[in-house]
Scaffold this motif. Sequence first.
Motif, PDB file in Angstrom:
ATOM      1  N   ASP A 109       0.735  92.899  19.075  1.00 39.68           N
ATOM      2  CA  ASP A 109       0.275  93.942  18.842  1.00 39.68           C
ATOM      3  C   ASP A 109       1.399  95.034  19.262  1.00 39.68           C
ATOM      4  O   ASP A 109       1.201  95.663  20.520  1.00 39.68           O
ATOM      5  N   GLY A 144      -3.605 104.365  14.303  1.00 39.43           N
ATOM      6  CA  GLY A 144      -4.182 104.009  15.570  1.00 39.43           C
ATOM      7  C   GLY A 144      -5.823 103.605  15.301  1.00 39.43           C
ATOM      8  O   GLY A 144      -6.124 102.562  15.999  1.00 39.43           O
ATOM      9  N   VAL A 145      -6.218 104.293  14.543  1.00 43.67           N
ATOM     10  CA  VAL A 145      -7.837 103.981  14.363  1.00 43.67           C
ATOM     11  C   VAL A 145      -7.891 102.592  13.695  1.00 43.67           C
ATOM     12  O   VAL A 145      -8.920 102.163  14.185  1.00 43.67           O
ATOM     13  N   ASP A 151      -0.264  98.174  13.948  1.00 46.07           N
ATOM     14  CA  ASP A 151       0.951  98.547  12.946  1.00 46.07           C
ATOM     15  C   ASP A 151       1.863  97.511  12.801  1.00 46.07           C
ATOM     16  O   ASP A 151       2.690  97.790  11.589  1.00 46.07           O
ATOM     17  N   ALA A 206       9.607  91.680  24.053  1.00 48.10           N
ATOM     18  CA  ALA A 206       9.753  90.286  23.425  1.00 48.10           C
ATOM     19  C   ALA A 206      10.979  90.499  22.471  1.00 48.10           C
ATOM     20  O   ALA A 206      10.907  91.459  21.719  1.00 48.10           O
ATOM     21  N   HIS A 240      -3.214  99.480  20.892  1.00 45.95           N
ATOM     22  CA  HIS A 240      -4.494 100.063  20.802  1.00 45.95           C
ATOM     23  C   HIS A 240      -5.472  98.907  20.707  1.00 45.95           C
ATOM     24  O   HIS A 240      -6.697  98.974  21.169  1.00 45.95           O
ATOM     25  N   ASP A 246       5.329 104.667  22.593  1.00 47.26           N
ATOM     26  CA  ASP A 246       5.661 104.375  24.078  1.00 47.26           C
ATOM     27  C   ASP A 246       6.846 105.102  24.627  1.00 47.26           C
ATOM     28  O   ASP A 246       6.893 105.240  25.656  1.00 47.26           O
TER      29      ASP A 246
HETATM   30  C1  FAD Z   1       2.181 111.757  17.421  1.00 51.11           C
HETATM   31  C2  FAD Z   1       1.406 110.810  16.746  1.00 51.11           C
HETATM   32  C3  FAD Z   1       0.005 111.116  16.715  1.00 51.11           C
HETATM   33  C4  FAD Z   1      -0.858 110.182  16.124  1.00 51.11           C
HETATM   34  N1  FAD Z   1      -2.064 110.182  16.155  1.00 51.11           N
HETATM   35  C5  FAD Z   1      -2.852 109.381  15.421  1.00 51.11           C
HETATM   36  C6  FAD Z   1      -4.276 109.649  15.281  1.00 51.11           C
HETATM   37  O1  FAD Z   1      -4.857 110.785  15.671  1.00 51.11           O
HETATM   38  N2  FAD Z   1      -5.160 108.743  14.800  1.00 51.11           N
HETATM   39  C7  FAD Z   1      -4.527 107.367  14.381  1.00 51.11           C
HETATM   40  O2  FAD Z   1      -5.400 106.727  13.724  1.00 51.11           O
HETATM   41  N3  FAD Z   1      -3.139 107.261  14.190  1.00 51.11           N
HETATM   42  C8  FAD Z   1      -2.371 108.266  15.073  1.00 51.11           C
HETATM   43  N4  FAD Z   1      -0.978 107.797  15.095  1.00 51.11           N
HETATM   44  C9  FAD Z   1      -0.414 106.619  14.710  1.00 51.11           C
HETATM   45  C10 FAD Z   1      -0.718 106.048  15.837  1.00 51.11           C
HETATM   46  O3  FAD Z   1       0.140 105.964  16.910  1.00 51.11           O
HETATM   47  C11 FAD Z   1      -0.353 104.155  15.648  1.00 51.11           C
HETATM   48  O4  FAD Z   1      -0.910 103.880  14.520  1.00 51.11           O
HETATM   49  C12 FAD Z   1      -0.839 103.353  16.641  1.00 51.11           C
HETATM   50  O5  FAD Z   1       0.023 103.643  17.866  1.00 51.11           O
HETATM   51  C13 FAD Z   1      -0.676 101.803  16.449  1.00 51.11           C
HETATM   52  O6  FAD Z   1      -1.242 101.056  17.473  1.00 51.11           O
HETATM   53  P1  FAD Z   1      -0.463  99.692  17.750  1.00 51.11           P
HETATM   54  O7  FAD Z   1      -1.748  99.232  18.536  1.00 51.11           O
HETATM   55  O8  FAD Z   1      -0.264  98.821  16.411  1.00 51.11           O
HETATM   56  O9  FAD Z   1       0.689  99.895  18.161  1.00 51.11           O
HETATM   57  P2  FAD Z   1       1.213 100.953  19.593  1.00 51.11           P
HETATM   58  O10 FAD Z   1       0.192 101.857  19.883  1.00 51.11           O
HETATM   59  O11 FAD Z   1       2.615 101.717  18.897  1.00 51.11           O
HETATM   60  O12 FAD Z   1       1.653  99.837  20.671  1.00 51.11           O
HETATM   61  C14 FAD Z   1       2.701  98.926  20.879  1.00 51.11           C
HETATM   62  C15 FAD Z   1       2.862  98.611  22.075  1.00 51.11           C
HETATM   63  O13 FAD Z   1       3.518  97.245  22.192  1.00 51.11           O
HETATM   64  C16 FAD Z   1       4.652  97.420  23.145  1.00 51.11           C
HETATM   65  N5  FAD Z   1       5.871  96.773  22.655  1.00 51.11           N
HETATM   66  C17 FAD Z   1       6.422  97.349  21.331  1.00 51.11           C
HETATM   67  N6  FAD Z   1       7.364  96.526  21.055  1.00 51.11           N
HETATM   68  C18 FAD Z   1       7.480  95.444  22.108  1.00 51.11           C
HETATM   69  C19 FAD Z   1       8.125  94.313  22.138  1.00 51.11           C
HETATM   70  N7  FAD Z   1       9.267  93.975  21.603  1.00 51.11           N
HETATM   71  N8  FAD Z   1       7.792  93.467  23.122  1.00 51.11           N
HETATM   72  C20 FAD Z   1       6.879  93.781  24.032  1.00 51.11           C
HETATM   73  N9  FAD Z   1       5.951  94.996  23.872  1.00 51.11           N
HETATM   74  C21 FAD Z   1       6.312  95.645  22.985  1.00 51.11           C
HETATM   75  C22 FAD Z   1       4.713  98.945  23.335  1.00 51.11           C
HETATM   76  O14 FAD Z   1       5.339  99.401  24.541  1.00 51.11           O
HETATM   77  C23 FAD Z   1       3.375  99.558  23.199  1.00 51.11           C
HETATM   78  O15 FAD Z   1       2.711  98.984  24.247  1.00 51.11           O
HETATM   79  C24 FAD Z   1      -0.071 108.851  15.659  1.00 51.11           C
HETATM   80  C25 FAD Z   1       1.020 108.685  15.843  1.00 51.11           C
HETATM   81  C26 FAD Z   1       2.061 109.690  16.527  1.00 51.11           C
HETATM   82  C27 FAD Z   1       3.279 109.447  16.631  1.00 51.11           C
END
Ligand code: FAD
Length: 362
Positions: free
Chosen positions: A105, A287-288, A274, A79, A12, A129
């Motif tokens: 991220d 996500g926020v 996260d 990665a 995100h 994902d």
């Molecule tokens: C059903 C559901 C609903 C949710 N609703 C909300 C909501 O309404 N509001 C809210 O704040 N939070 C919500 N969340 C929580 C939210 O999904 C996470 O906190 C958020 O996705 C974290 O974002 P991020 O950018 O850290 O990672 P992510 O969104 O998980 O993105 C990680 C990225 O890294 C990539 N990746 C992962 N591992 C590797 C690797 N080893 N090498 C290369 N790429 C990799 C993935 O493909 C992805 O593109 C929800 C979660 C779920 C399961």
Amino acid sequence: MQRHLLLVGGGHAHVEVLRHFAAKPLPGWRLTLLTREAHSPYSGMLPGVIAGLYREEQALIDIQALAARAGAEAVIDRATGIDLAARRVHRAGGEARPFDLLSIDTGATPDTAGVPGAARHALPLKPIDALLPRLRALLEAAPARLGVVGAGAAGVEVALALRARLPSASVTLVAGVAGVLPGFPDKARARATEALAARRIAIQQGEDVAEVVAEGLVFPRAAPLALDAVLWATGAAAPAWLAETGLERDRAGFLRVDACLRAIGQDRIFACGDCAGFDPQPLPKAGVVAVRQGPVLARNLRAAAEGHAPRPYRPQSDWLVLLSLGDRRAIGTRNGVVVSGRAAWWLKDRIDRRFMARYQGA
Ligand SMILES: Cc1cc2nc3c(=O)[nH]c(=O)nc-3n(C[C@H](O)[C@H](O)[C@H](O)COP(=O)(O)OP(=O)(O)OC[C@H]3O[C@@H](n4cnc5c(N)ncnc54)[C@H](O)[C@@H]3O)c2cc1C
């Protein structure tokens, strides 16, 4: 000579970094995005996809198209580790990628540790994902008895979404010792409990799951719960690959970052969302948070590239949380005020569509 900014993970915050560099390129720098999937889901709309309120593609960001707009090369791969001395990120399917500046991220994994059978028999909501393909198969099978373990925001929304999508299934939300929406204001917890009951979702609480078996859930004292499918919506755990980065990690295994989102002891490596543990204060894995970190991260990556000082990320003390009830209604809460109904859903839908439009547009 061109230097190299490497973004690992299409989460995100990184979608905002790509948008930022699409709007204002970074002269003298090559940009690469290394991420596992070609499409990044937007978590805010996932429950709506499950409920059938959105098509899958409405909740997916085409990360390759976004990277192309930023002039970045998109490498779809995983990665696996970092060689800090050589400044290279190892990946599963090819040569390591060099970096002069690195940002991570990559999200979190499900927290199944400590519950025997959870990793084997339950369908985890994280990493997000991988969620939609797994859910597609589940929804096609249309199981008669569903259980969702974990009653935080995601668990509550997913239970409600499943109810909307599979009206004749029985749905049980296993809220455990923490109960429904732990950490939320009492009024929001009460409103959510009412909404769940009104939609025929059974709530089982007071005890955490002791074991997941092929037939359902086992508890320390309560009778076993027979289920055809179990979804795992408990907290987030650190992905194993973070241990291969050589970077400092917190007690839970997440990458420790300072107020400016720099990995501790590094001035050329950033992490957010996260996968990061924010040193100044604990932050929810939401996500926020990653979304709000995005603009700060983008500015700080530019500052690091241009030799300027980074600025701190200042978390908000409270923010608007909107929980979808699966039927074009939502519960909204901020600063202790709780509202629910169609207007809350209208607002959520509008915010989510606007978010997606920023990253899906030409
Ligand atoms: C059903 C559901 C609903 C949710 N609703 C909300 C909501 O309404 N509001 C809210 O704040 N939070 C919500 N969340 C929580 C939210 O999904 C996470 O906190 C958020 O996705 C974290 O974002 P991020 O950018 O850290 O990672 P992510 O969104 O998980 O993105 C990680 C990225 O890294 C990539 N990746 C992962 N591992 C590797 C690797 N080893 N090498 C290369 N790429 C990799 C993935 O493909 C992805 O593109 C929800 C979660 C779920 C399961």
